[in-house]
Design an enzyme around this catalytic site. Sequence first.
Site, PDB file in Angstrom:
ATOM      1  N   ILE A 131       0.862  -1.034  -0.042  1.00 14.79           N
ATOM      2  CA  ILE A 131       0.046   0.094   0.028  1.00 14.79           C
ATOM      3  C   ILE A 131       0.892   1.269   0.209  1.00 14.79           C
ATOM      4  O   ILE A 131       1.656   1.314   0.903  1.00 14.79           O
ATOM      5  CB  ILE A 131      -0.985  -0.007   1.202  1.00 14.79           C
ATOM      6  CG1 ILE A 131      -1.858   1.211   0.958  1.00 14.79           C
ATOM      7  CG2 ILE A 131      -0.249  -0.353   2.305  1.00 14.79           C
ATOM      8  CD1 ILE A 131      -3.343   0.928   2.058  1.00 14.79           C
ATOM      9  N   GLY A 174      -3.971  12.085   4.450  1.00 16.09           N
ATOM     10  CA  GLY A 174      -5.219  11.192   4.590  1.00 16.09           C
ATOM     11  C   GLY A 174      -5.502  10.091   3.397  1.00 16.09           C
ATOM     12  O   GLY A 174      -6.393   9.320   3.462  1.00 16.09           O
ATOM     13  N   LEU A 175      -4.743  10.190   2.323  1.00 15.08           N
ATOM     14  CA  LEU A 175      -4.812   9.427   1.223  1.00 15.08           C
ATOM     15  C   LEU A 175      -4.517   7.916   1.641  1.00 15.08           C
ATOM     16  O   LEU A 175      -5.016   6.967   0.966  1.00 15.08           O
ATOM     17  CB  LEU A 175      -3.871   9.653  -0.143  1.00 15.08           C
ATOM     18  CG  LEU A 175      -4.295  11.174  -0.496  1.00 15.08           C
ATOM     19  CD1 LEU A 175      -3.256  11.550  -1.802  1.00 15.08           C
ATOM     20  CD2 LEU A 175      -5.763  11.020  -1.064  1.00 15.08           C
ATOM     21  N   GLY A 176      -3.402   7.580   2.297  1.00 13.55           N
ATOM     22  CA  GLY A 176      -3.197   6.355   2.949  1.00 13.55           C
ATOM     23  C   GLY A 176      -4.208   5.537   3.585  1.00 13.55           C
ATOM     24  O   GLY A 176      -4.710   4.436   3.455  1.00 13.55           O
ATOM     25  N   GLU A 204       2.553  -6.982   6.970  1.00  8.45           N
ATOM     26  CA  GLU A 204       3.582  -6.886   7.471  1.00  8.45           C
ATOM     27  C   GLU A 204       4.179  -5.407   7.364  1.00  8.45           C
ATOM     28  O   GLU A 204       3.926  -4.875   6.161  1.00  8.45           O
ATOM     29  CB  GLU A 204       4.762  -7.786   6.962  1.00  8.45           C
ATOM     30  CG  GLU A 204       4.629  -9.115   7.311  1.00  8.45           C
ATOM     31  CD  GLU A 204       3.786 -10.057   6.471  1.00  8.45           C
ATOM     32  OE1 GLU A 204       3.398 -10.803   6.952  1.00  8.45           O
ATOM     33  OE2 GLU A 204       3.415  -9.319   5.274  1.00  8.45           O
ATOM     34  N   TYR A 214      -1.552   2.265  10.729  1.00  2.76           N
ATOM     35  CA  TYR A 214      -2.258   1.089  10.994  1.00  2.76           C
ATOM     36  C   TYR A 214      -3.067   0.777  12.273  1.00  2.76           C
ATOM     37  O   TYR A 214      -4.315   0.503  12.424  1.00  2.76           O
ATOM     38  CB  TYR A 214      -1.377   0.078  10.581  1.00  2.76           C
ATOM     39  CG  TYR A 214      -0.777   0.073   9.357  1.00  2.76           C
ATOM     40  CD1 TYR A 214      -1.430   0.386   8.159  1.00  2.76           C
ATOM     41  CD2 TYR A 214       0.441  -0.524   8.981  1.00  2.76           C
ATOM     42  CE1 TYR A 214      -0.971   0.383   7.055  1.00  2.76           C
ATOM     43  CE2 TYR A 214       1.253  -0.456   7.835  1.00  2.76           C
ATOM     44  CZ  TYR A 214       0.399   0.110   6.422  1.00  2.76           C
ATOM     45  OH  TYR A 214       1.077   0.019   5.533  1.00  2.76           O
TER      46      TYR A 214
END
Length: 154
Positions: A63, A73-75, A97, A109
């Site tokens: 990703i 904020g795109l991630g 991972e 995450y």
Amino acid sequence: MSTADVAEVLAIEKTAYSHPWTHGNFIDSIAAGYLAEVLVVDGELVGYFVAMVGVEELHLLNITVAPRLQRRGLGRLLLAAVQAHGRHLALETLWLEVRAGNHRARALYRDCGMAEIGLRRSYYPAVGGREDAVVMRMALNRAPGAAQGAGDAD
């Protein structure tokens, strides 16, 4: 993501990582039928993800957001799309991972509901050797924001 997108994806990949995926990695992922999507903003490809569906699980393999557009904020948007695919497919768990030293990604995450549950020693190639990977997961059958820990049963 289609094979026509790979040149643009690869250009981002090479700016984002010291050890980027290869052209063949992306082509093979598409050919294998992995979930692979691009994020286009104002006509420009700015991010992407590749995820592999397994038995009752989804494994996020890559990703990436173009480095010049990170921290906007795109991630988070891409990760939400990955999670939505997993839920739509009625999968139980999302796995990934991440490099132990990638503190920004790990924080993202965790903010999105993933828990750090393990370590894969010397998993990634790195400048001057190898780097550990932190294994993270989230249960996809829970409501967004529900707490989970390493000991949760799926």
